[in-house]
Design a protein around this motif. Structure first.
Motif, PDB file in Angstrom:
ATOM      1  N   GLY A  68     -48.579  10.142 -23.494  1.00  0.00           N
ATOM      2  CA  GLY A  68     -48.228  10.780 -22.142  1.00  0.00           C
ATOM      3  C   GLY A  68     -47.432  12.206 -22.631  1.00  0.00           C
TER       4      GLY A  68
ATOM      5  N   THR B   3     -53.107  14.408 -24.252  1.00  0.00           N
ATOM      6  CA  THR B   3     -52.674  13.887 -23.040  1.00  0.00           C
ATOM      7  C   THR B   3     -53.552  14.438 -21.820  1.00  0.00           C
ATOM      8  N   GLN B   4     -54.049  15.672 -21.912  1.00  0.00           N
ATOM      9  CA  GLN B   4     -54.733  16.301 -20.687  1.00  0.00           C
ATOM     10  C   GLN B   4     -56.029  15.541 -20.688  1.00  0.00           C
TER      11      GLN B   4
ATOM     12  N   GLN C  89     -55.937  12.353 -19.277  1.00  0.00           N
ATOM     13  CA  GLN C  89     -55.764  12.438 -17.796  1.00  0.00           C
ATOM     14  C   GLN C  89     -57.025  12.864 -17.176  1.00  0.00           C
ATOM     15  N   HIS C  90     -57.573  13.759 -17.510  1.00  0.00           N
ATOM     16  CA  HIS C  90     -59.076  14.033 -16.636  1.00  0.00           C
ATOM     17  C   HIS C  90     -59.856  12.841 -16.950  1.00  0.00           C
TER      18      HIS C  90
ATOM     19  N   SER D  89     -59.447   9.646 -17.056  1.00  0.00           N
ATOM     20  CA  SER D  89     -58.673   8.709 -16.253  1.00  0.00           C
ATOM     21  C   SER D  89     -59.106   8.752 -14.709  1.00  0.00           C
ATOM     22  N   LYS D  90     -59.137  10.103 -14.284  1.00  0.00           N
ATOM     23  CA  LYS D  90     -59.469  10.839 -13.023  1.00  0.00           C
ATOM     24  C   LYS D  90     -61.017  10.653 -12.858  1.00  0.00           C
TER      25      LYS D  90
ATOM     26  N   SER E 292     -53.537   6.985 -14.477  1.00  0.00           N
ATOM     27  CA  SER E 292     -53.299   7.350 -15.738  1.00  0.00           C
ATOM     28  C   SER E 292     -51.948   6.711 -16.306  1.00  0.00           C
TER      29      SER E 292
ATOM     30  N   LEU F 286     -50.128   6.635 -18.904  1.00  0.00           N
ATOM     31  CA  LEU F 286     -49.934   7.049 -20.371  1.00  0.00           C
ATOM     32  C   LEU F 286     -48.364   7.276 -20.309  1.00  0.00           C
TER      33      LEU F 286
END
Length: 320
Positions: free
Chosen positions: A198, A241-242, A245-246, A248-249, A255, A257
């Motif tokens: 994260g 990390t991004q 996150q994307h 997971s969405k 997320s 993390l």
């Protein structure tokens, strides 16, 4: 007049997508196979070879062909088990590639499109620095070295013959049907496994399968593509990390993390002999695609967000 195209690696991740695109475009396509495959579209002519090396005879496969798209290769694998990896890579990626190209030039093929790898440039970029198509190659592992050597052999051949050469160096390719580490990432996120990822502030260039295939299609006939090297990406770099996150969405999952400093993660990986894994996870690798954009008037047709959403959607549907 439509080009008559020979495609190697037609059953691979990239090759299958190239087949779909070229069939959709109405191209006259011959797919080279090592084994019969029911997955190949019935509208595609097939040609069978026993191996891809310096002794392969391509005479029958190349008859009437004016463009070759060479996707087949011995690919980089984790946990290499052969005693001499560089020799194994050279047999297929250098000797096999040059043998095909030499016979293609002799057969009158107009253009040879070689799918290389960003590993020819190197493994990582420092902050604020991007790889370009004009960099001095700096491959690190046997796979990258073999791809660089193949490029050099092809460039020398192109200078001696009338056959045009196009070299494309993709970064990490993802899309519907992706496997390996990208597939593992989706699986971890779907299972809700907390990951210590994260707080990674690196920058990574990726390329959606659809974007890579669109560039390959563009290079089949674009006059400005002749004898050029092109880097390709989505043009929208993200951190590890991004990216998580994307994904997971799109998985509709929280997320999970944990913000562990990337320096600590790298140190732990080094202790356990996973230096290359740490580099892919925490290091940066960015490419400059302005040469590709400017010379060809090309731009990625799909965004990273759209392509990642489609990748996740395919992943979820394939599990039903």
């Amino acid at each position: 007049m439509l080009d008559s195209i020979l495609l190697t690696g037609a059953t691979g991740f990239v090759g299958q997508a190239v087949v779909r695109r070229l069939v959709s475009d109405g191209c006259l396509l011959t797919a080279v196979l090592r084994h019969n495959s029911s997955a190949i579209d019935k509208r595609v002519i097939t040609s069978q070879i026993e191996s891809l090396d310096g002794d392969t005879c391509w005479e029958d496969s190349l008859s009437g062909i004016n463009v070759v798209i060479h996707c087949a290769a011995r690919v980089h694998v984790m946990g290499e088990e052969v005693a001499d990896p560089i020799a194994a890579f050279r047999k297929v990626n250098v000797e096999g590639t040059f043998n095909l190209a030499r016979q293609a030039a002799k057969a009158g093929v107009r253009r040879f499109i070689y799918i290389s790898s960003i590993k020819v440039n190197g493994e990582s970029t420092s902050p604020g620095t991007l790889f370009t198509a004009f960099d001095i190659p700096a491959p690190v592992d046997p796979y990258g070295v073999s791809k660089m050597e193949a490029e050099r052999e092809l460039q020398a051949l192109a200078m001696q013959t009338d056959m045009e050469l196009v070299i494309i160096r993709p970064v990490l390719v993802y899309g519907p049907g992706v496997k390996a580490n990208f597939l593992n990432m989706l699986s971890w996120l779907e299972k809700g496994i907390p990951l210590p990822l994260g707080a990674i502030n690196n920058r990574r260039s990726l390329v959606a399968l659809e974007n890579l295939v669109d560039l390959i299609s563009t290079c089949i006939s674009h006059p400005a593509a002749a004898n050029q090297v092109f880097l390709v990406s989505d043009g929208d770099d993200v951190s590890t990390t991004q990216l998580l996150q994307h994904a997971s969405k799109f998985l509709s999952k929280p997320s999970l993390l944990v913000p562990v400093p990337s320096a600590l993660l790298s140190a732990i990986c080094y202790v356990f002999g996973r230096r290359s894994f740490a580099q892919r996870l925490c290091g940066s690798l960015q490419v400059d695609i302005s040469h590709t954009r400017d010379l060809l008037g090309w731009k990625p047709p799909v965004s990273l967000q759209t392509a990642l959403h489609e990748t996740v959607k395919y992943y979820l549907e394939s599990k039903k």
